[in-house]
Design an enzyme around this catalytic site. Structure first.
Site, PDB file in Angstrom:
ATOM      1  N   ASP A   1     -49.751  -2.336 -14.269  1.00 36.99           N
ATOM      2  CA  ASP A   1     -49.248  -0.966 -14.457  1.00 36.99           C
ATOM      3  C   ASP A   1     -48.122  -0.902 -15.487  1.00 36.99           C
ATOM      4  O   ASP A   1     -47.213  -0.088 -15.385  1.00 36.99           O
ATOM      5  CB  ASP A   1     -48.778  -0.384 -13.118  1.00 36.99           C
ATOM      6  CG  ASP A   1     -47.662  -1.202 -12.486  1.00 36.99           C
ATOM      7  OD1 ASP A   1     -47.310  -2.266 -13.047  1.00 36.99           O
ATOM      8  OD2 ASP A   1     -47.137  -0.782 -11.438  1.00 36.99           O
TER       9      ASP A   1
ATOM     10  N   ARG B   1     -46.745   6.574  -4.918  1.00 40.18           N
ATOM     11  CA  ARG B   1     -46.121   7.777  -5.497  1.00 40.18           C
ATOM     12  C   ARG B   1     -47.033   8.547  -6.452  1.00 40.18           C
ATOM     13  O   ARG B   1     -46.714   9.656  -6.854  1.00 40.18           O
ATOM     14  CB  ARG B   1     -44.816   7.386  -6.201  1.00 40.18           C
ATOM     15  CG  ARG B   1     -43.671   7.182  -5.226  1.00 40.18           C
ATOM     16  CD  ARG B   1     -42.411   6.756  -5.938  1.00 40.18           C
ATOM     17  NE  ARG B   1     -42.431   5.329  -6.256  1.00 40.18           N
ATOM     18  CZ  ARG B   1     -41.617   4.751  -7.151  1.00 40.18           C
ATOM     19  NH1 ARG B   1     -40.757   5.498  -7.843  1.00 40.18           N
ATOM     20  NH2 ARG B   1     -41.681   3.456  -7.371  1.00 40.18           N
TER      21      ARG B   1
HETATM   22  C1  UD1 Z   1     -40.733  -6.592  -9.218  1.00 36.64           C
HETATM   23  C2  UD1 Z   1     -39.766  -7.782  -9.299  1.00 36.64           C
HETATM   24  C3  UD1 Z   1     -38.454  -7.322  -9.915  1.00 36.64           C
HETATM   25  C4  UD1 Z   1     -38.687  -6.693 -11.259  1.00 36.64           C
HETATM   26  C5  UD1 Z   1     -39.723  -5.572 -11.154  1.00 36.64           C
HETATM   27  C6  UD1 Z   1     -40.093  -5.072 -12.517  1.00 36.64           C
HETATM   28  C7  UD1 Z   1     -40.324  -9.212  -7.411  1.00 36.64           C
HETATM   29  C8  UD1 Z   1     -39.899  -9.658  -6.049  1.00 36.64           C
HETATM   30  N1  UD1 Z   1     -39.552  -8.306  -7.968  1.00 36.64           N
HETATM   31  O1  UD1 Z   1     -40.119  -5.674  -8.313  1.00 36.64           O
HETATM   32  O2  UD1 Z   1     -37.560  -8.415 -10.036  1.00 36.64           O
HETATM   33  O3  UD1 Z   1     -37.466  -6.190 -11.770  1.00 36.64           O
HETATM   34  O4  UD1 Z   1     -40.915  -6.050 -10.509  1.00 36.64           O
HETATM   35  O5  UD1 Z   1     -40.936  -3.985 -12.408  1.00 36.64           O
HETATM   36  O6  UD1 Z   1     -41.290  -9.708  -7.934  1.00 36.64           O
HETATM   37  N2  UD1 Z   1     -48.018  -6.563  -6.372  1.00 36.64           N
HETATM   38  C9  UD1 Z   1     -49.144  -7.151  -5.858  1.00 36.64           C
HETATM   39  N3  UD1 Z   1     -49.106  -7.654  -4.597  1.00 36.64           N
HETATM   40  C10 UD1 Z   1     -48.002  -7.598  -3.829  1.00 36.64           C
HETATM   41  C11 UD1 Z   1     -46.853  -6.973  -4.369  1.00 36.64           C
HETATM   42  C12 UD1 Z   1     -46.884  -6.483  -5.642  1.00 36.64           C
HETATM   43  O7  UD1 Z   1     -50.174  -7.233  -6.515  1.00 36.64           O
HETATM   44  O8  UD1 Z   1     -48.059  -8.073  -2.705  1.00 36.64           O
HETATM   45  C13 UD1 Z   1     -48.047  -6.020  -7.736  1.00 36.64           C
HETATM   46  C14 UD1 Z   1     -47.896  -4.514  -7.751  1.00 36.64           C
HETATM   47  O9  UD1 Z   1     -49.158  -3.887  -7.773  1.00 36.64           O
HETATM   48  C15 UD1 Z   1     -47.141  -4.271  -9.048  1.00 36.64           C
HETATM   49  C16 UD1 Z   1     -46.346  -5.548  -9.259  1.00 36.64           C
HETATM   50  O10 UD1 Z   1     -46.953  -6.520  -8.450  1.00 36.64           O
HETATM   51  O11 UD1 Z   1     -48.008  -4.138 -10.143  1.00 36.64           O
HETATM   52  C17 UD1 Z   1     -44.878  -5.379  -8.905  1.00 36.64           C
HETATM   53  O12 UD1 Z   1     -44.762  -5.070  -7.551  1.00 36.64           O
HETATM   54  P1  UD1 Z   1     -43.622  -4.139  -7.004  1.00 36.64           P
HETATM   55  O13 UD1 Z   1     -43.702  -4.111  -5.546  1.00 36.64           O
HETATM   56  O14 UD1 Z   1     -43.633  -2.843  -7.725  1.00 36.64           O
HETATM   57  O15 UD1 Z   1     -42.318  -4.985  -7.414  1.00 36.64           O
HETATM   58  P2  UD1 Z   1     -40.910  -4.382  -7.698  1.00 36.64           P
HETATM   59  O16 UD1 Z   1     -40.245  -4.060  -6.426  1.00 36.64           O
HETATM   60  O17 UD1 Z   1     -41.002  -3.338  -8.720  1.00 36.64           O
HETATM   61 CA    CA Z   2     -42.559  -1.749  -9.683  1.00 42.42          CA
END
Ligand code: UD1
Ligand code: CA
Length: 485
Positions: A115, A25
């Protein structure tokens, strides 16, 4: 925040920073983690917070645009370990990748995001203290938010112990009413984490490996899972788009300005004043509207900056006045006066009580105490002695089309208006240059350098060549007045 807060926490084995996600985004060719808040990348805040708890290792999990992220880390934090997550298969998979970089791990592991720039190291330290005091296997940082949609919800059993975390998209209607959310920041016992990660499955709406499922797995083994609620909601706020970026930038700026106002700085208009996190201000500094202070800038006591001034990596001395100025990598001495409408480029030093005035540009210019260049000048590669006076419109012509050279003007010398010093030339101490001169050779101490043709007047020229004009009439009237009556 916690009753245990005053105990010193045990050492931390590692802080894992998740930073592999795409940040779609932002619509940017630059990694989201490199976008800046108050002059520093979002990722740098995460690394700084991690450092506060003094872990043995910091591991950053990279993936999307990893070349950029790795290059940035090499610059700002060469000590961090890097784990590559080739495909973003979920937060659980990301932590698994991080553990791959950490052999024979024992003790506690903190997981946080790249982030979430406002999260402080102090919060991580309290989370750790809470975790250790409760002898928990997992401790989750949670928040009560007005609008929990999109977040993972905290499930608690009858005793109030955390029993699981359910993602918004996987939650039922009753669970969606829960307003306590998962910040995504945790402390884990490392052995428990490593085992539990092998037991989670991508059995959810997104088909990802959820780190949050570790909590459910751990609860099934009857180990304690704790939570710490944070009041400052900004600290758990992530940045996903440029609107959130600007809101958070404004909030961080507001806090920075409040800090400096408490330290004795006057900020006339906080809404238009921007101060980077790395700036240092002394008491009784006055910041006028439209001022932006960036990088490693420091301002001495009593200095008055602005309006409409941008200073980048600048050192400004006590009681200096800088108005409507753009300046970088330079030094303005105590009591000196700059602007309005001055441009200081790198390598300029203005001595105590000196002046760089209106429409003056300086670059790599060493200007002595009390020296003045008040109007319309270019001071390029200049050495100007104490108390010297540079007249209006003087140009230090430093570039001959091939190379740049330095010119100097000695102490208490006087360069007349509209002169050009064609570098390299030396005007000695106590010398004069006549106005309108083009100086191509040195001028000795006490000498006057003149280099222009002598003035010649042609009597009656206007009457002959411009007869009948208003100019001619004015001349006629003036001549009549001079006639003896
Ligand atoms: C995640 C949490 C959620 C929480 C929220 C807070 C999980 C399943 N869910 O959801 O409970 O309320 O954060 O913001 O953990 N990332 C990686 N590799 C991946 C996926 C994500 O490095 O394969 C990193 C992303 O860059 C990001 C963070 O992990 O910095 C969170 O990932 P994101 O996909 O945004 O999780 P949310 O759906 O927000
Ligand atoms: Ca997030």
């Amino acid at each position: 925040m916690s009753v245990y807060s005053d105990q010193a926490p045990n050492p931390v084995a590692a802080v894992v920073i998740l930073a592999a996600g795409e940040g779609k985004r932002m619509k940017s060719s630059r990694s989201k983690l490199l976008h800046e808040i108050a002059g520093h990348s979002m990722l740098s805040y995460a690394v700084t917070a991690a450092t506060v708890v003094q872990p043995e290792h910091v591991v950053v999990v990279v993936g999307h645009l990893r070349d950029q992220v790795e290059a940035h880390l090499a610059e700002i934090a060469p000590h961090v370990l890097i784990a590559v997550q080739e495909q973003q298969l979920g937060t659980g998979d990301a932590v698994h990748a991080a553990l791959g970089q950490l052999e024979s791990l024992s003790g506690d592991v903190i997981v946080t995001y790249g982030d979430v720039p406002m999260l402080t190291g102090e919060t991580l330290a309290s989370l750790l203290r809470e975790h250790q005091a409760r002898q928990a296997a997992v401790t989750v940082l949670t928040a009560e938010v007005p609008d929990p949609s999109g977040y993972g919800r905290i499930l608690r059993d009858r005793d109030g112990m955390v029993s699981g975390i359910v993602e918004h998209r996987d939650a039922d209607d009753a669970q969606r009413l829960i307003t306590e959310i998962n910040s995504g920041i945790y402390v884990f016992d490392s052995a428990t984490l490593a085992t539990a990660l092998t037991e989670i499955a991508p059995a959810n709406d997104q088909g990802e490996l959820y780190l949050t499922d570790v909590v459910t797995v751990v609860r099934k083994t009857d180990k304690p899972v704790a939570a710490m609620l944070i009041d400052d909601l900004w600290q758990t706020e992530g940045v996903n788009d440029r609107i959130q970026l600007s809101r958070m930038n404004a909030e961080v700026n507001r806090r920075i300005l409040q800090h400096w106002m408490r330290e004795g700085v006057t900020v006339v208009d906080p809404a238009t004043t921007w101060v980077h996190a790395s700036v240092d201000l002394a008491p009784d500094v006055i910041l006028l509207p439209g001022t932006s202070l960036e990088g490693a800038t420091s301002i001495g006591a009593g200095a008055r900056i602005g309006p409409d001034t941008t200073l980048i990596d600048m050192e400004v001395g006590e009681n200096a006045v800088v108005s409507r100025t753009q300046a970088s990598l330079s030094v303005i001495g105590p009591g000196a006066n700059v602007g309005p409408f001055a441009y200081l480029r790198p390598g300029t030093t203005l001595g105590a009580g000196g002046k760089i005035g209106t429409f003056v540009e300086a670059k790599n210019a060493r200007i002595g105490a009390g020296a003045k260049a008040p109007h319309l000048s270019y001071l390029g590669d200049a050495v100007i002695g104490e108390g010297a006076n540079i007249g209006a419109g003087v140009i230090f012509a430093n570039y001959d089309g091939v190379r740049k050279s330095t010119s100097s003007v000695g102490a208490y010398s006087f360069v007349g208006s509209n002169s050009v010093l064609a570098a390299p030339v030396e005007v000695a101490d106590g010398a004069y240059v006549a106005a309108g001169s083009t100086i191509t050779g040195d001028v000795g101490p006490g000498d006057l350098g003149v280099s222009r043709s002598r003035q010649r007047n042609v009597p009656g020229w206007v009457a002959r060549k411009r007869a009948g004009t208003k100019t001619a009439q004015a001349a006629e009237a003036a001549l009549k007045q001079q006639e003896p009556s």
